[in-house]
Design an enzyme around this catalytic site. Structure first.
Site, PDB file in Angstrom:
ATOM      1  N   ASP A   6       0.856  -1.185   0.000  1.00 19.31           N
ATOM      2  CA  ASP A   6       0.000   0.000   0.000  1.00 19.31           C
ATOM      3  C   ASP A   6       0.891   1.233   0.000  1.00 19.31           C
ATOM      4  OD1 ASP A   6      -1.870   2.019   0.396  1.00 19.31           O
ATOM      5  OD2 ASP A   6      -3.066   0.848   1.801  1.00 19.31           O
TER       6      ASP A   6
ATOM      7  N   ARG B  75      -0.260   4.475  -0.649  1.00 18.55           N
ATOM      8  CA  ARG B  75      -1.072   5.684  -0.660  1.00 18.55           C
ATOM      9  C   ARG B  75      -0.552   6.755   0.302  1.00 18.55           C
ATOM     10  NH1 ARG B  75      -6.932   2.903  -0.295  1.00 18.55           N
ATOM     11  NH2 ARG B  75      -5.690   1.407   0.906  1.00 18.55           N
TER      12      ARG B  75
END
Length: 215
Positions: free
Chosen positions: A126, A128
Site C-alpha cells: 500500500d 497511498r
C-alpha cells in the site's frame, strides 16, 4: 503540502445534490475532489469517507474489488443522513497507478494475491499518501470525523496528522465470487477490520467470459 482549492460546483447524483470541491497539488499536478452535503462545519462529527480512486471498480463496474460498492454505499449513507463528505483521492491501485494495477491484475490471474502482485512488481502493498487530508478538511471546515472505513491505515493517517476521529463506521458491502479472496487478503495480510461474514453478499448476474488475452 502544495495543495490548493480551485473551484466548487453543484453535483447532482442519484442520491442527493452534492457540492463538488476541486483541489490541485501544484507540485505534482494531481487533482483531488470532495463531495459535500449539508453544513459540515462546526464541532459536530461529520460522517465521511476517504476514498482512493479505483477506475476499474468505481467507473468500470469491476467485481474484483469492493471499491465501487463502497463508493456508492458511502454516498447513499451520507445522503440518508443529509450531511457528510466524501474525499476522493486520485491514487489509483493503492498508489501504483492504473497501468501497474493492470499488471498486478495479470499476476493475480496467474495465482498471486493482491499483496503478492504489488510486491512482485517492486512496490509496497500500500503506497497511498494522505498528506492532502489536513488541507482539504480545513478548507471544508470539518473538525471531527465519523469515518466509514475498514482500513486501519486510514485511521492511523488521521491520527498522525492530528485530525479528530469520533467513530469508525464499518463499510462492508459488495462481497461476490470474484472478490472473496481479495477481501480475505485485505483482512489477513493488510489488517483490515472486517471478516467475510460481516458482508452482505452481492450476487452478479450471468456473465460471459470473452477474454482471449489478445490485444
Amino acid at each position: 503540502m502544495s495543495l490548493r482549492f480551485v473551484a466548487s460546483s453543484r453535483l447532482p447524483t442519484p442520491w442527493a445534490i452534492f457540492t463538488l470541491y476541486g483541489f490541485e497539488d501544484t507540485q505534482t499536478g494531481k487533482e483531488h475532489v470532495a463531495l459535500v452535503l449539508g453544513d459540515v462545519s462546526g464541532s459536530e462529527p461529520v460522517l465521511a469517507r476517504i476514498h482512493s480512486e479505483c477506475l476499474t471498480g468505481d467507473a468500470l463496474f469491476s467485481l474484483r474489488c469492493d471499491c465501487g460498492f463502497q463508493l456508492q454505499e458511502a454516498l447513499q449513507r451520507i445522503a440518508a443522513e443529509g450531511r457528510g463528505a466524501l474525499l476522493y483521492l486520485r491514487q489509483e491501485g493503492r498508489g501504483i497507478g492504473l497501468i501497474n494495477k493492470i499488471r498486478a491484475y495479470h499476476l493475480q490471474d496467474a495465482g498471486a494475491d493482491t499483496v503478492e502482485a504489488n510486491e512482485q512488481l517492486g512496490f509496497e502493498a500500500d503506497m497511498r499518501d494522505y498528506s492532502m487530508l489536513p488541507v482539504m478538511l480545513e478548507h471544508l471546515g470539518i473538525n471531527t470525523l465519523r469515518l466509514m472505513t475498514n482500513n486501519p491505515r486510514k485511521v492511523a493517517a488521521l491520527e498522525n496528522y492530528g485530525l479528530k476521529l469520533a467513530e469508525r463506521v464499518p463499510l462492508t458491502t459488495g462481497l461476490n465470487p470474484h472478490n472473496a479472496h481479495y477481501l480475505d487478503t485485505k483482512a489477513n495480510k493488510l489488517g483490515h477490520m472486517m471478516q467475510s461474514t460481516d458482508f452482505n453478499p452481492f450476487a452478479p448476474g450471468p456473465q460471459k467470459d470473452d477474454s482471449t488475452g489478445e490485444a
